[in-house]
Design an enzyme around this catalytic site. Structure first.
Site, PDB file in Angstrom:
ATOM      1  N   HIS A 174      -7.674   8.241 -48.063  1.00  0.00           N
ATOM      2  CA  HIS A 174      -8.936   9.672 -48.484  1.00  0.00           C
ATOM      3  C   HIS A 174      -8.949  10.772 -48.145  1.00  0.00           C
ATOM      4  O   HIS A 174      -9.496  11.743 -49.162  1.00  0.00           O
ATOM      5  CB  HIS A 174     -10.025   9.139 -47.238  1.00  0.00           C
ATOM      6  CG  HIS A 174     -10.243   7.187 -47.022  1.00  0.00           C
ATOM      7  ND1 HIS A 174     -11.331   6.576 -47.948  1.00  0.00           N
ATOM      8  CD2 HIS A 174     -10.271   6.544 -46.093  1.00  0.00           C
ATOM      9  CE1 HIS A 174     -11.319   5.600 -47.523  1.00  0.00           C
ATOM     10  NE2 HIS A 174     -10.472   5.075 -46.483  1.00  0.00           N
TER      11      HIS A 174
HETATM   12  C1  BDR Z   1     -12.195   8.431 -43.222  1.00  0.00           C
HETATM   13  O1  BDR Z   1     -11.853   7.989 -41.749  1.00  0.00           O
HETATM   14  C2  BDR Z   1     -10.770   8.154 -40.813  1.00  0.00           C
HETATM   15  O2  BDR Z   1     -10.384   6.876 -40.510  1.00  0.00           O
HETATM   16  C3  BDR Z   1      -9.740   8.462 -41.797  1.00  0.00           C
HETATM   17  O3  BDR Z   1      -8.891   9.420 -41.844  1.00  0.00           O
HETATM   18  C4  BDR Z   1     -10.794   9.348 -43.311  1.00  0.00           C
HETATM   19  O4  BDR Z   1     -10.663  10.747 -42.983  1.00  0.00           O
HETATM   20  C5  BDR Z   1     -12.294   7.761 -44.330  1.00  0.00           C
HETATM   21  O5  BDR Z   1     -13.544   7.010 -43.703  1.00  0.00           O
END
Ligand code: BDR
Ligand code: CA
Length: 320
Positions: A251
């Site tokens: 992500h």
């Molecule tokens: C987001 O949530 C976190 O766990 C990850 O690092 C990312 O920023 C994804 O939903």
């Protein structure tokens, strides 16, 4: 060259993002601030030092520890995805001499808070600084509350967070970063500095399979590649059991690539708000993304499409 401040809750995919940013000659990482999220903020700061320790830097970006708790809600972390230490339990790995396999960088934490470092950078680089937000938006909301005039000097905020047309990844409805601190996200969106959002709908288009990761990293002996392989194992196991494929979504690396390779991303203007009170919908991002329903006064650009193959090729190219 674009001057950026990374605000992060490191986090395995945050590690991918920080490494990509530090390997992007188009970007100058002026500062990094940590915030609570995937792990408590002390652990996140420790993780940042571990990530910086991989990079053999002559000069470190300024960095500071940010907020330990969301504005209103109690902190929820994501150790079940990222491992107990937030970096796939790599802090437990040892060298043959018994020392840590991935030692933290030997450099001092700034004596100011994350919020103050954000304000200092906004003032030092007026109309130039881009904030890349990879965790809950608590630090940014607190910086706005503390000195709105300085925060108005920020050129834009580009963030990973939210979900519009899919299920959430922490509750049925919400994405993790906005679920952890919906009040902060709502304050940031209402503030008026331009915001670009990379939501789950976009990050889910990039599927990094275990096979691809293995193929890219298997013949490489460098520290960064070995770390990424080791750190990603716990996440990939979580994905195999709970998400439905053996691999993972990186992500947080997407907003970094969006700065250097905007052609890979398509966005639409929207008026975005965040639900702060719903029992079942806390942290839900609300916006009508239909072109025919465009708001007359949009407050954000929302990424809707990613050229996934081009992005992954670019990421691994920068790793080499
Ligand atoms: C987001 O949530 C976190 O766990 C990850 O690092 C990312 O920023 C994804 O939903
Ligand atoms: Ca993150």
């Amino acid at each position: 060259m674009q001057r950026i401040l990374i605000d992060t809750d490191p986090g395995v995919d945050d590690a991918y993002a920080i490494i990509l940013a530090m390997r992007s000659p188009e970007l100058h990482v002026a500062a990094i601030t940590t915030v609570c999220g995937n792990v408590p903020v002390n652990q996140g700061t420790q993780n940042l030092l571990t990530i910086l320790g991989l990079l053999d830097l002559d000069e470190f970006p300024a960095f500071a520890q940010g907020e330990a708790a969301p504005l209103v809600k109690p902190l929820v972390t994501a150790a079940h995805v990222h491992g107990d230490d937030g970096l796939g339990n790599t802090s437990h790995l040892r060298n043959t001499d018994g020392g840590p396999l991935y030692p933290p960088a030997d450099t001092d934490l700034a004596s100011i808070s994350g919020v103050d470092l954000i304000l200092e950078m906004a003032e030092r680089y007026p109309d130039e600084l881009i904030i890349v937000a990879l965790g809950p938006l608590t630090n940014l909301a607190k910086a706005i509350r503390k000195d709105a005039a300085k925060m108005r000097k920020v050129r834009k905020i580009i963030m990973m967070g939210g979900v519009f047309e899919e299920y959430g990844n922490v509750t049925t409805t919400a994405e993790f970063n906005t679920f952890v601190d919906p009040h902060a996200a709502q304050e940031v969106f209402q503030f008026g500095v331009p915001v670009q959002i990379v939501p789950l709908d976009a990050t889910h288009q990039v599927v990094l399979t275990r096979d691809r990761l293995h193929a890219e990293l298997e013949n490489r002996a460098d520290k960064v590649s070995r770390f990424l392989w080791d750190a990603t194992q716990a996440c990939m196991e979580f994905y195999r059991q709970h998400v439905g494929f053996w691999g993972f979504h990186i992500h947080d690396a997407l907003p970094v690539a969006m700065l250097t390779h905007p052609d890979y991303f398509e966005s639409v203007d929207a008026y975005v708000q965040v639900e702060t009170v719903g029992d079942l919908t806390s942290g839900v991002m609300v916006a009508d993304l239909r072109p025919e329903r465009q708001h007359s006064n949009p407050n954000a650009q929302v990424c809707v499409t990613v050229a996934a193959d081009a992005f992954l090729d670019h990421f691994f190219e920068r790793l080499r």
